[in-house]
Design a protein around this motif. Structure first.
Motif, mmCIF file in Angstrom:
data_model
loop_
_atom_site.group_PDB
_atom_site.id
_atom_site.type_symbol
_atom_site.label_atom_id
_atom_site.label_comp_id
_atom_site.label_asym_id
_atom_site.label_seq_id
_atom_site.Cartn_x
_atom_site.Cartn_y
_atom_site.Cartn_z
ATOM 1 N N LYS A 1 0.827 -1.204 0.000
ATOM 2 C CA LYS A 1 0.000 0.000 0.000
ATOM 3 C C LYS A 1 0.865 1.258 0.000
ATOM 4 O O LYS A 1 1.847 1.351 0.719
ATOM 5 C CB LYS A 1 -0.907 0.010 1.233
ATOM 6 C CG LYS A 1 -1.794 1.247 1.349
ATOM 7 C CD LYS A 1 -2.666 1.214 2.592
ATOM 8 C CE LYS A 1 -3.528 2.475 2.690
ATOM 9 N NZ LYS A 1 -4.403 2.478 3.873
ATOM 10 N N GLY A 2 0.465 2.239 -0.813
ATOM 11 C CA GLY A 2 1.195 3.493 -0.904
ATOM 12 C C GLY A 2 2.276 3.499 -1.956
ATOM 13 O O GLY A 2 2.867 4.547 -2.238
ATOM 14 N N SER A 3 2.545 2.351 -2.565
ATOM 15 C CA SER A 3 3.649 2.225 -3.523
ATOM 16 C C SER A 3 3.149 2.095 -4.954
ATOM 17 O O SER A 3 2.101 1.507 -5.209
ATOM 18 C CB SER A 3 4.488 0.988 -3.177
ATOM 19 O OG SER A 3 5.467 0.750 -4.175
ATOM 20 N N MET A 4 3.946 2.617 -5.890
ATOM 21 C CA MET A 4 3.663 2.442 -7.313
ATOM 22 C C MET A 4 4.074 1.067 -7.815
ATOM 23 O O MET A 4 3.762 0.703 -8.945
ATOM 24 C CB MET A 4 4.378 3.511 -8.143
ATOM 25 C CG MET A 4 3.657 4.834 -8.218
ATOM 26 S SD MET A 4 2.107 4.736 -9.145
ATOM 27 C CE MET A 4 1.570 6.451 -9.007
ATOM 28 N N TYR A 5 4.793 0.304 -6.990
ATOM 29 C CA TYR A 5 5.118 -1.058 -7.384
ATOM 30 C C TYR A 5 3.866 -1.932 -7.288
ATOM 31 O O TYR A 5 2.852 -1.552 -6.698
ATOM 32 C CB TYR A 5 6.243 -1.607 -6.518
ATOM 33 C CG TYR A 5 7.578 -0.905 -6.731
ATOM 34 C CD1 TYR A 5 8.022 -0.581 -8.011
ATOM 35 C CD2 TYR A 5 8.390 -0.577 -5.656
ATOM 36 C CE1 TYR A 5 9.234 0.064 -8.207
ATOM 37 C CE2 TYR A 5 9.619 0.060 -5.844
ATOM 38 C CZ TYR A 5 10.031 0.381 -7.124
ATOM 39 O OH TYR A 5 11.232 1.018 -7.319
ATOM 40 N N GLU A 6 3.960 -3.127 -7.868
ATOM 41 C CA GLU A 6 2.787 -3.995 -8.006
ATOM 42 C C GLU A 6 2.121 -4.325 -6.670
ATOM 43 O O GLU A 6 0.902 -4.484 -6.608
ATOM 44 C CB GLU A 6 3.176 -5.290 -8.721
ATOM 45 C CG GLU A 6 3.565 -5.104 -10.185
ATOM 46 C CD GLU A 6 2.392 -4.709 -11.062
ATOM 47 O OE1 GLU A 6 1.534 -5.572 -11.334
ATOM 48 O OE2 GLU A 6 2.354 -3.530 -11.481
ATOM 49 N N GLY A 7 2.898 -4.410 -5.609
ATOM 50 C CA GLY A 7 2.300 -4.702 -4.308
ATOM 51 C C GLY A 7 1.342 -3.643 -3.826
ATOM 52 O O GLY A 7 0.492 -3.907 -2.981
ATOM 53 N N GLY A 8 1.466 -2.436 -4.370
ATOM 54 C CA GLY A 8 0.591 -1.349 -3.968
ATOM 55 C C GLY A 8 -0.660 -1.205 -4.799
ATOM 56 O O GLY A 8 -1.617 -0.546 -4.368
ATOM 57 N N ILE A 9 -0.675 -1.815 -5.994
ATOM 58 C CA ILE A 9 -1.774 -1.542 -6.921
ATOM 59 C C ILE A 9 -2.454 -2.777 -7.495
ATOM 60 O O ILE A 9 -3.567 -2.672 -8.010
ATOM 61 C CB ILE A 9 -1.294 -0.652 -8.099
ATOM 62 C CG1 ILE A 9 -0.136 -1.311 -8.857
ATOM 63 C CG2 ILE A 9 -0.896 0.734 -7.597
ATOM 64 C CD1 ILE A 9 0.324 -0.532 -10.082
ATOM 65 N N GLY B 1 9.169 2.409 -3.610
ATOM 66 C CA GLY B 1 8.163 2.885 -4.552
ATOM 67 C C GLY B 1 7.146 3.835 -3.974
ATOM 68 O O GLY B 1 6.181 4.196 -4.649
ATOM 69 N N ILE B 2 7.339 4.266 -2.731
ATOM 70 C CA ILE B 2 6.378 5.144 -2.064
ATOM 71 C C ILE B 2 6.812 6.602 -2.244
ATOM 72 O O ILE B 2 7.977 6.936 -2.069
ATOM 73 C CB ILE B 2 6.260 4.790 -0.572
ATOM 74 C CG1 ILE B 2 5.622 3.404 -0.413
ATOM 75 C CG2 ILE B 2 5.442 5.825 0.183
ATOM 76 C CD1 ILE B 2 5.561 2.896 1.016
ATOM 77 N N GLY B 3 5.872 7.453 -2.601
ATOM 78 C CA GLY B 3 6.151 8.871 -2.793
ATOM 79 C C GLY B 3 5.478 9.378 -4.046
ATOM 80 O O GLY B 3 4.799 8.635 -4.771
ATOM 81 N N ALA B 4 5.641 10.653 -4.323
ATOM 82 C CA ALA B 4 5.008 11.267 -5.491
ATOM 83 C C ALA B 4 5.537 10.613 -6.766
ATOM 84 O O ALA B 4 6.755 10.549 -6.986
ATOM 85 C CB ALA B 4 5.294 12.760 -5.506
ATOM 86 N N ALA B 5 4.637 10.146 -7.617
ATOM 87 C CA ALA B 5 5.055 9.417 -8.810
ATOM 88 C C ALA B 5 3.897 9.294 -9.787
ATOM 89 O O ALA B 5 2.729 9.487 -9.432
ATOM 90 C CB ALA B 5 5.571 8.024 -8.437
ATOM 91 N N SER B 6 4.234 8.942 -11.016
ATOM 92 C CA SER B 6 3.252 8.604 -12.045
ATOM 93 C C SER B 6 3.720 7.312 -12.705
ATOM 94 O O SER B 6 4.921 7.008 -12.714
ATOM 95 C CB SER B 6 3.148 9.712 -13.097
ATOM 96 O OG SER B 6 2.846 10.955 -12.510
#
Length: 515
Positions: free
Chosen positions: A340-348, A429-434
């Motif tokens: 959770k909170g990450s742009m990596y696959e574990g977050g989404i 992978g956590i933080g401001a990102a696209s």
């Protein structure tokens, strides 16, 4: 008071719906079962090519039952925090477009962790969430999914977590969004307590913002919140099942969000398995959620309406892993990276199941790539609504063709994520990102560092090898796809405090190098 425009659009919608040639004489009942913070593997149903130790840890027999009866999606996505996913679900809009890009709570205010970032100044996103009314500040105005269904005769029930609007705004109350019934939904995204013996957090010295409303009849009782809101949801359906009015039940659980509290009905077996106390309690939250799913499926069978009831199961973001869990942090979704909170696959990446009687092949598996905003047009189409003049631009695409076996995903449609915000917790992978996924390829752009990462998910589901340098042409291709999307929807970008300028779109970094 609703605007005249709102009523005109609703009226046009009803007319279009009634003229639809595919509108069934007996519309299907629809249950949308949404779990909070449930990871891709927080279940005994495997969503990967093989079982993992996590699939053997958790006990979710009713998810297994639903998977046998319907279709399992192995590549389903949401955003990596809750409110953006929920607003996308209710509007069909991508988060970059609706601008509710972080979790909501206090009216007109950025989150505390966004106010003093080391290197970025964050934009004033739609902190007030969504609104059915025009002119509400810092809110996205849209035709809500339940309102659309209500307008064609559905009885609409909200049960559980809402988290669609800030405190004191219209969107905080599900009754303003087209629901006929609201059970326990309000502005907060987590319960103060899951326990009836603690009045679900209502009382002196407890968290007033997170106290679950409207369940006074259960105060002092030895009952878990998951069970209480399920009982209330099914009781709400009794009045319409007898007259055969179609219903939309949005069963939106607070579980398995923190606080990680033991559901005493199930926790002992996990202690006996040797799990630490936090993970045992977490597993009991998962099984309690699964029990709710089973209770709902049993109810449909007992009322002889299972054959005309669609059930969609989904989570709003990846499983919590960066803090608050037992064991090693950032490992709870392996082989997926982070959580959770990450742009990596574990977050989404999410567990997703759909049963559509006489439409989905029992026990089938789909690799079709789905994102949370796709549920809006899909559910409307399931209800027989082929055209809807919405206030908003709908980004989602119906996946009904995948459900009926007419179409498999060709890998050409890009999926987008955008988070010009701060979550407040550190982790991979956590933080401001696209980010964008297109086919097997995924490209991530981190706003503060301008770092770019490229992964081939078919070969590297754990995102362990950054191919940005090795395949710069593919990276550039996806950077352009992502940048075009962000520009097209007017995506907000943070400001770099060092330069006073907005963070560049990723393709602009290539253009700067060329100069």
């Amino acid at each position: 008071m609703k605007s005249i425009v709102y009523y005109l659009i609703a009226a046009a919608f009803i007319l279009a719906s009634c003229e639809s040639e595919e509108l069934q004489e007996k519309p299907p009942n629809i249950v949308l079962f949404l779990v909070d913070d449930m990871g891709w593997q927080d279940t005994s149903v495997p969503f990967w090519k093989e079982r993992t130790p996590f699939n053997d840890r958790y006990h979710t027999p009713n998810m297994e039952r639903l998977a046998v009866a319907g279709m399992k999606f192995t590549q389903a996505y949401a955003t990596h925090v809750c409110s953006p996913s929920r607003v996308s679900l209710m509007t069909g809009m991508n988060a970059a477009r609706h601008r509710v890009t972080n979790w909501t709570l206090k009216k007109d205010s950025l989150q505390p962790m966004e106010k003093d970032h080391d290197s970025l100044e964050f934009p004033m996103w739609n902190v007030n969430g969504m609104s059915p009314f025009a002119g509400d500040s810092l809110a996205v105005h849209a035709m809500p999914l339940p309102q659309a269904l209500h307008d064609v005769g559905y009885y609409t029930v909200h049960s559980g977590k809402a988290h669609l609007g800030a405190i004191g705004t219209p969107g905080a109350d599900p009754l303003n969004l087209g629901f006929d019934v609201n059970i326990a939904g309000h502005a907060a995204g987590a319960p103060a307590s899951y326990l009836g013996t603690e009045n679900f957090g209502n009382g002196e010295g407890q968290n007033e913002f997170a106290a679950v409303p409207g369940l006074e009849k259960y105060y002092g009782r030895d009952i878990f919140l998951t069970e209480a809101i399920t009982e209330e949801a099914l009781r709400a359906l009794d009045s319409v099942v007898t007259i055969a009015q179609p219903f939309f039940l949005y069963m939106s659980h607070y579980a398995v969000h923190t606080p990680i509290m033991a559901d005493e009905r199930f926790v002992q077996k996990y202690y006996e398995k040797g799990l630490d106390s936090i993970e045992a309690r977490y597993a009991s939250l998962v099984e309690g959620m699964d029990k709710s799913l089973g209770d709902i499926m049993d109810y449909m069978e007992q009322k002889n309406i299972a054959d005309n009831t669609i059930i969609l199961f989904m989570s709003d973001n990846g499983g919590l892993s960066a803090h608050g869990r037992g064991g090693a942090l950032n490992t709870h979704n392996k082989p997926l990276a982070s959580g959770k909170g990450s742009m990596y696959e574990g977050g989404i990446r999410e567990p997703m199941l759909v049963k559509w009687p006489d439409k989905t092949e029992p026990g089938s598996v789909s690799k079709y790539q789905v994102i949370i905003e796709d549920f809006y047009p899909t559910i409307l189409k399931m209800a027989g609504i082929d055209s809807l003049q919405t206030l908003q631009k709908v980004d989602g695409q119906s996946f009904t063709a995948a459900l009926t076996g007419e179409k498999e995903y060709a890998g050409v449609r890009p999926l987008f994520w955008h988070y010009p915000n701060e979550w407040g917790v550190e982790g991979p992978g956590i933080g401001a990102a696209s980010a964008v996924r297109k086919g097997d390829w995924k490209f991530i752009y981190f706003h503060a560092s301008r770092k770019m990462e490229l992964y081939n998910l078919a070969a590297d589901i754990g995102e362990t090898t950054n191919l940005f340098e090795e395949d710069s042409e593919k990276a550039k291709e996806l950077a352009e796809v992502l940048s075009k999307h962000l520009k097209a929807v007017g995506a907000q970008m943070p400001i770099d405090k060092a330069t006073g300028e907005k963070v560049e779109y990723p393709i602009e970094l290539w253009e700067d190098d060329a100069e």
